[in-house]
Design a protein around this motif. Structure first.
Motif, PDB file in Angstrom:
ATOM      1  N   ARG A 442       0.898  -1.360   0.379  1.00  0.00           N
ATOM      2  CA  ARG A 442      -0.195  -0.291  -0.240  1.00  0.00           C
ATOM      3  C   ARG A 442       0.729   1.385  -0.004  1.00  0.00           C
ATOM      4  O   ARG A 442       0.440   2.268  -1.016  1.00  0.00           O
ATOM      5  N   VAL A 443       2.279   1.041   0.761  1.00  0.00           N
ATOM      6  CA  VAL A 443       2.303   2.149   0.723  1.00  0.00           C
ATOM      7  C   VAL A 443       3.555   2.973  -0.683  1.00  0.00           C
ATOM      8  O   VAL A 443       3.792   4.760  -0.857  1.00  0.00           O
ATOM      9  N   LEU A 444       3.133   1.762  -1.625  1.00  0.00           N
ATOM     10  CA  LEU A 444       3.887   2.217  -3.068  1.00  0.00           C
ATOM     11  C   LEU A 444       2.408   2.404  -3.831  1.00  0.00           C
ATOM     12  O   LEU A 444       2.898   2.848  -5.119  1.00  0.00           O
ATOM     13  N   MET A 445       1.449   2.536  -3.514  1.00  0.00           N
ATOM     14  CA  MET A 445       0.182   2.850  -4.236  1.00  0.00           C
ATOM     15  C   MET A 445      -0.352   4.696  -4.452  1.00  0.00           C
ATOM     16  O   MET A 445       0.282   5.585  -3.641  1.00  0.00           O
ATOM     17  N   GLY A 446       0.225   5.186  -5.830  1.00  0.00           N
ATOM     18  CA  GLY A 446      -0.246   5.963  -6.177  1.00  0.00           C
ATOM     19  C   GLY A 446       1.325   6.811  -6.425  1.00  0.00           C
ATOM     20  O   GLY A 446       1.400   9.006  -6.616  1.00  0.00           O
ATOM     21  N   ALA A 447       2.476   6.225  -5.812  1.00  0.00           N
ATOM     22  CA  ALA A 447       3.570   7.261  -6.382  1.00  0.00           C
ATOM     23  C   ALA A 447       3.120   7.526  -7.354  1.00  0.00           C
ATOM     24  O   ALA A 447       3.557   6.504  -8.499  1.00  0.00           O
ATOM     25  N   ASP A 448       3.830   8.492  -7.735  1.00  0.00           N
ATOM     26  CA  ASP A 448       4.455   9.381  -9.147  1.00  0.00           C
ATOM     27  C   ASP A 448       5.791   9.477  -9.557  1.00  0.00           C
ATOM     28  O   ASP A 448       5.801  10.777 -10.549  1.00  0.00           O
ATOM     29  N   MET A 449       6.296   8.486  -9.190  1.00  0.00           N
ATOM     30  CA  MET A 449       7.790   8.151  -9.360  1.00  0.00           C
ATOM     31  C   MET A 449       8.072   7.351  -9.324  1.00  0.00           C
ATOM     32  O   MET A 449       7.490   6.231  -8.792  1.00  0.00           O
ATOM     33  N   PRO A 450       9.474   6.842 -10.350  1.00  0.00           N
ATOM     34  CA  PRO A 450       9.584   5.120  -9.162  1.00  0.00           C
ATOM     35  C   PRO A 450       9.895   5.229  -7.415  1.00  0.00           C
ATOM     36  O   PRO A 450      10.821   6.209  -7.200  1.00  0.00           O
ATOM     37  N   ALA A 451       9.293   3.610  -7.725  1.00  0.00           N
ATOM     38  CA  ALA A 451       9.660   3.337  -6.294  1.00  0.00           C
ATOM     39  C   ALA A 451       9.536   2.371  -5.792  1.00  0.00           C
ATOM     40  O   ALA A 451       9.101   1.089  -6.500  1.00  0.00           O
ATOM     41  N   VAL A 452      10.738   1.775  -4.606  1.00  0.00           N
ATOM     42  CA  VAL A 452      11.069   0.924  -4.054  1.00  0.00           C
ATOM     43  C   VAL A 452      10.378   0.598  -2.806  1.00  0.00           C
ATOM     44  O   VAL A 452      10.370   2.053  -2.065  1.00  0.00           O
ATOM     45  N   LEU A 453      10.063  -0.584  -2.090  1.00  0.00           N
ATOM     46  CA  LEU A 453      10.349  -0.964  -0.585  1.00  0.00           C
ATOM     47  C   LEU A 453      11.260  -2.203  -0.548  1.00  0.00           C
ATOM     48  O   LEU A 453      11.876  -3.394  -1.032  1.00  0.00           O
ATOM     49  N   VAL A 454      12.492  -1.524   0.991  1.00  0.00           N
ATOM     50  CA  VAL A 454      14.111  -2.453   0.463  1.00  0.00           C
ATOM     51  C   VAL A 454      13.640  -2.943   2.221  1.00  0.00           C
ATOM     52  O   VAL A 454      13.263  -2.509   3.496  1.00  0.00           O
ATOM     53  N   GLU A 455      13.496  -4.315   2.005  1.00  0.00           N
ATOM     54  CA  GLU A 455      13.560  -4.827   3.586  1.00  0.00           C
ATOM     55  C   GLU A 455      14.822  -5.035   3.612  1.00  0.00           C
ATOM     56  O   GLU A 455      16.098  -5.712   2.713  1.00  0.00           O
ATOM     57  N   LEU A 456      15.452  -4.903   4.469  1.00  0.00           N
ATOM     58  CA  LEU A 456      16.734  -4.681   4.731  1.00  0.00           C
ATOM     59  C   LEU A 456      17.839  -5.593   5.533  1.00  0.00           C
ATOM     60  O   LEU A 456      18.925  -5.624   5.691  1.00  0.00           O
ATOM     61  N   GLY A 457      17.296  -6.573   6.194  1.00  0.00           N
ATOM     62  CA  GLY A 457      17.735  -7.526   7.124  1.00  0.00           C
ATOM     63  C   GLY A 457      16.950  -8.302   7.242  1.00  0.00           C
ATOM     64  O   GLY A 457      15.303  -7.733   7.930  1.00  0.00           O
ATOM     65  N   PHE A 458      16.688  -9.155   8.714  1.00  0.00           N
ATOM     66  CA  PHE A 458      15.812  -9.804   9.117  1.00  0.00           C
ATOM     67  C   PHE A 458      15.933 -10.278  10.959  1.00  0.00           C
ATOM     68  O   PHE A 458      17.294 -10.172  11.023  1.00  0.00           O
ATOM     69  N   LEU A 459      15.159  -9.041  11.166  1.00  0.00           N
ATOM     70  CA  LEU A 459      15.523  -9.255  12.787  1.00  0.00           C
ATOM     71  C   LEU A 459      14.750 -10.721  13.596  1.00  0.00           C
ATOM     72  O   LEU A 459      14.983 -10.372  14.696  1.00  0.00           O
ATOM     73  N   SER A 460      13.776 -11.549  12.395  1.00  0.00           N
ATOM     74  CA  SER A 460      14.019 -12.366  13.125  1.00  0.00           C
ATOM     75  C   SER A 460      15.371 -13.700  13.299  1.00  0.00           C
ATOM     76  O   SER A 460      15.382 -14.294  14.157  1.00  0.00           O
ATOM     77  N   ASN A 461      16.259 -13.208  13.060  1.00  0.00           N
ATOM     78  CA  ASN A 461      17.346 -14.377  13.237  1.00  0.00           C
ATOM     79  C   ASN A 461      18.422 -13.299  13.648  1.00  0.00           C
ATOM     80  O   ASN A 461      19.136 -12.274  13.498  1.00  0.00           O
ATOM     81  N   PRO A 462      18.792 -13.930  14.889  1.00  0.00           N
ATOM     82  CA  PRO A 462      19.203 -13.651  16.043  1.00  0.00           C
ATOM     83  C   PRO A 462      20.789 -12.921  15.431  1.00  0.00           C
ATOM     84  O   PRO A 462      21.285 -11.170  15.441  1.00  0.00           O
ATOM     85  N   GLU A 463      21.711 -13.480  14.880  1.00  0.00           N
ATOM     86  CA  GLU A 463      23.031 -12.956  14.202  1.00  0.00           C
ATOM     87  C   GLU A 463      23.234 -11.520  13.403  1.00  0.00           C
ATOM     88  O   GLU A 463      23.704 -10.883  13.090  1.00  0.00           O
ATOM     89  N   GLU A 464      21.769 -12.098  12.317  1.00  0.00           N
ATOM     90  CA  GLU A 464      21.333 -11.085  11.931  1.00  0.00           C
ATOM     91  C   GLU A 464      21.044  -9.044  11.860  1.00  0.00           C
ATOM     92  O   GLU A 464      21.883  -8.013  12.362  1.00  0.00           O
ATOM     93  N   GLU A 465      19.693  -9.520  13.142  1.00  0.00           N
ATOM     94  CA  GLU A 465      19.810  -8.629  13.493  1.00  0.00           C
ATOM     95  C   GLU A 465      20.269  -7.682  14.491  1.00  0.00           C
ATOM     96  O   GLU A 465      21.298  -6.261  15.328  1.00  0.00           O
ATOM     97  N   ALA A 466      22.261  -8.963  15.099  1.00  0.00           N
ATOM     98  CA  ALA A 466      23.623  -7.895  15.663  1.00  0.00           C
ATOM     99  C   ALA A 466      23.622  -7.670  15.108  1.00  0.00           C
ATOM    100  O   ALA A 466      24.507  -6.710  15.568  1.00  0.00           O
ATOM    101  N   LYS A 467      23.851  -7.699  13.401  1.00  0.00           N
ATOM    102  CA  LYS A 467      24.724  -7.131  13.109  1.00  0.00           C
ATOM    103  C   LYS A 467      23.509  -5.657  12.193  1.00  0.00           C
ATOM    104  O   LYS A 467      24.642  -4.753  12.075  1.00  0.00           O
ATOM    105  N   LEU A 468      22.700  -6.384  12.243  1.00  0.00           N
ATOM    106  CA  LEU A 468      22.329  -5.167  11.869  1.00  0.00           C
ATOM    107  C   LEU A 468      22.521  -3.631  13.324  1.00  0.00           C
ATOM    108  O   LEU A 468      21.828  -2.224  12.542  1.00  0.00           O
ATOM    109  N   LYS A 469      22.959  -3.950  14.607  1.00  0.00           N
ATOM    110  CA  LYS A 469      22.755  -2.727  15.408  1.00  0.00           C
ATOM    111  C   LYS A 469      23.974  -2.443  15.652  1.00  0.00           C
ATOM    112  O   LYS A 469      25.362  -1.617  16.484  1.00  0.00           O
ATOM    113  N   SER A 470      25.225  -2.766  14.752  1.00  0.00           N
ATOM    114  CA  SER A 470      26.506  -2.825  14.336  1.00  0.00           C
ATOM    115  C   SER A 470      26.344  -1.835  13.531  1.00  0.00           C
ATOM    116  O   SER A 470      26.057  -0.864  12.318  1.00  0.00           O
TER     117      SER A 470
END
Length: 526
Positions: A442-470
């Motif tokens: 929904r957050v991309l609907m109606g955007a009058d320009m190129p638009a993307v949504l980026v999922e930067l990593g998985f907080l449900s993965n403890p190892e990746e969560e630790a990296k994302l806090k670095s």
């Protein structure tokens, strides 16, 4: 800090700087005059402006949102320094804080003109890492940095022209340290303390944008043809190390036989001038929460602030955030902010979560009425979970919105940008390729320009969560996004017109194995 307190602190900083003897020093690198920089004198020694020195040494610097924390991005580690503490912190590539701090003779100073650091910080942060000896001559007001031992680097250069962009690739036997300078009709890559040895002669072969590429002992000069300009070089890791810069036409004169399409005011000059960043969730909407308590809404805002600062520092762009604090912002309002600001690019930043701890990596999405696969559908459902009844009713009109007269072009460009984002994230962070996907966000609907949504990593993965806090990992993540934006900007400004771009085809995600083949829940690519 409350505004009144912050203003008082700034007044105090200004008074402290004004009270100390000050001046402007000249900075020499291997006896070459490089920059002028402000300094102040106190009883415990001089303090030098950090920002121009970082630029002179070719070291990127990130400044925290309050202007206190300054992070220097070296090849294999990060140095963090701030005011009023006689020490600095070093962070390893894995994001693990080293136990010992490096002590300084005196504390850096926060001043209205920027952070000023003592001489021994320069020696310990820049000198030890880059192999320079630093000396200060108060009488001459001169700061010198001299390379302890010059390296000789083997160099190969290749020039390739395609899609109206000429790419200069400089392959080097070792990872270089460089500065970039522009002059009338040319750009220069200056190698700091290194000397070059060409493996073979270079012939640009009548390139339409590059007149010549000339190599001297410590410099590569790219002479540009009329109306051509170049991006700053980007360093691509691996062996050999590669510096890559793109050359494109800065102003386009349409030939007589080219049709002049009807364009709106914003698209008369193709390019990326205004970027809207959307930190996901906020306020009562926390988004995903990691096992150690990392909250998606907070981390998304932190990344957005870092990205905004880096983009505006390194490109001639204006950046707008849909929120710059912890508040609720409806999905429709986020897109409205982008449309009202006549944005040329919209990036919504999120953190992922899924059943089990195995899934990891980044994903990039652009808009579609139908999800490209069941995992994409699940991701859209999670991000759309906070929609009101009215917003859910609007979803029924998605097909009409998508194929609005302007939307087919924007979807093609969205797919193009999504591919660049995913490529940079995979390459820089060494992530497994989770692919570019489509879903009805929904957050991309109606955007009058190129638009993307980026999922930067998985907080449900403890190892990746630790990296994302670095801080180190986040800096690399932001750097990946900056490079993707820069590449997209170069491509957009090199094309004469994109009004007739083809409609996108469905993204081709990686194979979606069954749960039994790959992990917990329905996720199949840990």
């Amino acid at each position: 800090m409350p505004l009144a307190g912050q203003e008082a602190a700034e007044v105090e900083d200004a008074a402290e700087e004004a009270a100390a003897p000050a001046g402007t020093a000249r900075f020499f690198l291997d006896d070459r005059p490089i920059a002028s920089l402000g300094f102040v004198l106190r009883g415990d020694g001089p303090r030098f402006a950090l920002a121009p020195l970082a630029q002179a040494f070719g070291v990127e610097m990130l400044v925290g949102p309050l202007g206190d924390s300054h992070t220097l991005l070296f090849d294999d580690e990060r140095v963090i320094v701030g005011p009023d503490s006689p020490s600095f912190v070093t962070i390893s590539p894995e994001g693990v804080l080293r136990e010992e701090l490096t002590r300084l003779s005196s504390s850096p100073m926060k001043t209205p003109s920027g952070l000023k650091v003592p001489l021994d910080f320069l020696a310990k942060a820049f000198g030890e890492r880059l192999g320079y000896d630093l000396s200060w001559d108060l009488g001459a007001q001169r700061l010198d940095a001299r390379r302890r031992m010059l390296r000789m680097l083997d160099a190969e250069i290749e020039v390739v022209h395609q899609f109206r962009v000429s790419t200069v690739e400089i392959r080097l036997s070792e990872r270089p340290r460089w500065r970039f300078e522009r002059s009338e009709g040319a750009v220069d890559v200056l190698f700091l303390g290194d000397r070059l040895q060409m493996v073979e002669a270079l012939d640009v072969g009548g390139d339409p944008l590059i007149e010549s590429v000339d190599v001297s002992e410590g410099r590569i000069r790219v002479a540009l043809r009329e109306n051509a300009t170049a991006t700053e070089p980007r360093l691509v890791g691996g062996t050999p190390a590669r510096l890559v810069l793109d050359v494109y036409r800065s102003r386009r004169s349409a030939s007589a036989d080219e049709a002049a399409p009807e364009l709106d005011a914003r698209s008369e000059r193709p390019g990326i001038r205004t970027i809207v960043l959307d930190p996901g969730h906020g306020g009562s909407e926390t988004g995903a929460i990691g096992r150690s308590g990392t909250v998606e809404k907070d981390l998304a805002l932190r990344v957005a602030r870092m990205l905004a600062s880096s983009l505006q520092r390194r490109m001639p762009v204006r950046v707008v955030l849909t929120r710059d604090e912890d508040v609720d912002v409806p999905h429709a309002t986020r897109v409205a902010i982008a449309n009202q600001n006549k944005a040329d690019l919209f990036i919504s930043l999120h953190l992922n979560s899924y059943f089990g701890s195995a899934p990891h990596g980044a994903e990039t999405y652009f808009l579609s009425r139908e999800a490209s696969d069941r995992l994409a559908a699940a991701a859209a459902e999670r991000e759309n979970a906070s929609l009101s009844d009215v917003e859910r009713a609007d979803m029924a009109d998605l097909e009409l919105i998508l194929w609005d007269l302007a939307q087919s072009h924007h979807l093609a460009e969205s797919q193009r940008f999504a591919n660049l984002v995913q490529e940079e994230l995979n390459q820089t962070l060494g992530l497994r390729d989770r692919g570019v996907r489509q879903a009805p966000f929904r957050v991309l609907m109606g955007a009058d320009m190129p638009a993307v949504l980026v999922e930067l990593g998985f907080l449900s993965n403890p190892e990746e969560e630790a990296k994302l806090k670095s801080p180190a990992y986040l800096a690399e993540l932001v750097e990946s996004l900056v490079r993707a934006v820069r590449r997209f900007k170069v491509q957009a400004e090199a094309r004469p017109s994109t009004s007739s771009a083809p409609s996108p085809t469905a993204a081709a995600p990686p194979a979606d194995p069954s749960p039994a083949a790959g992990g917990a829940g329905v996720e199949g690519r840990p």
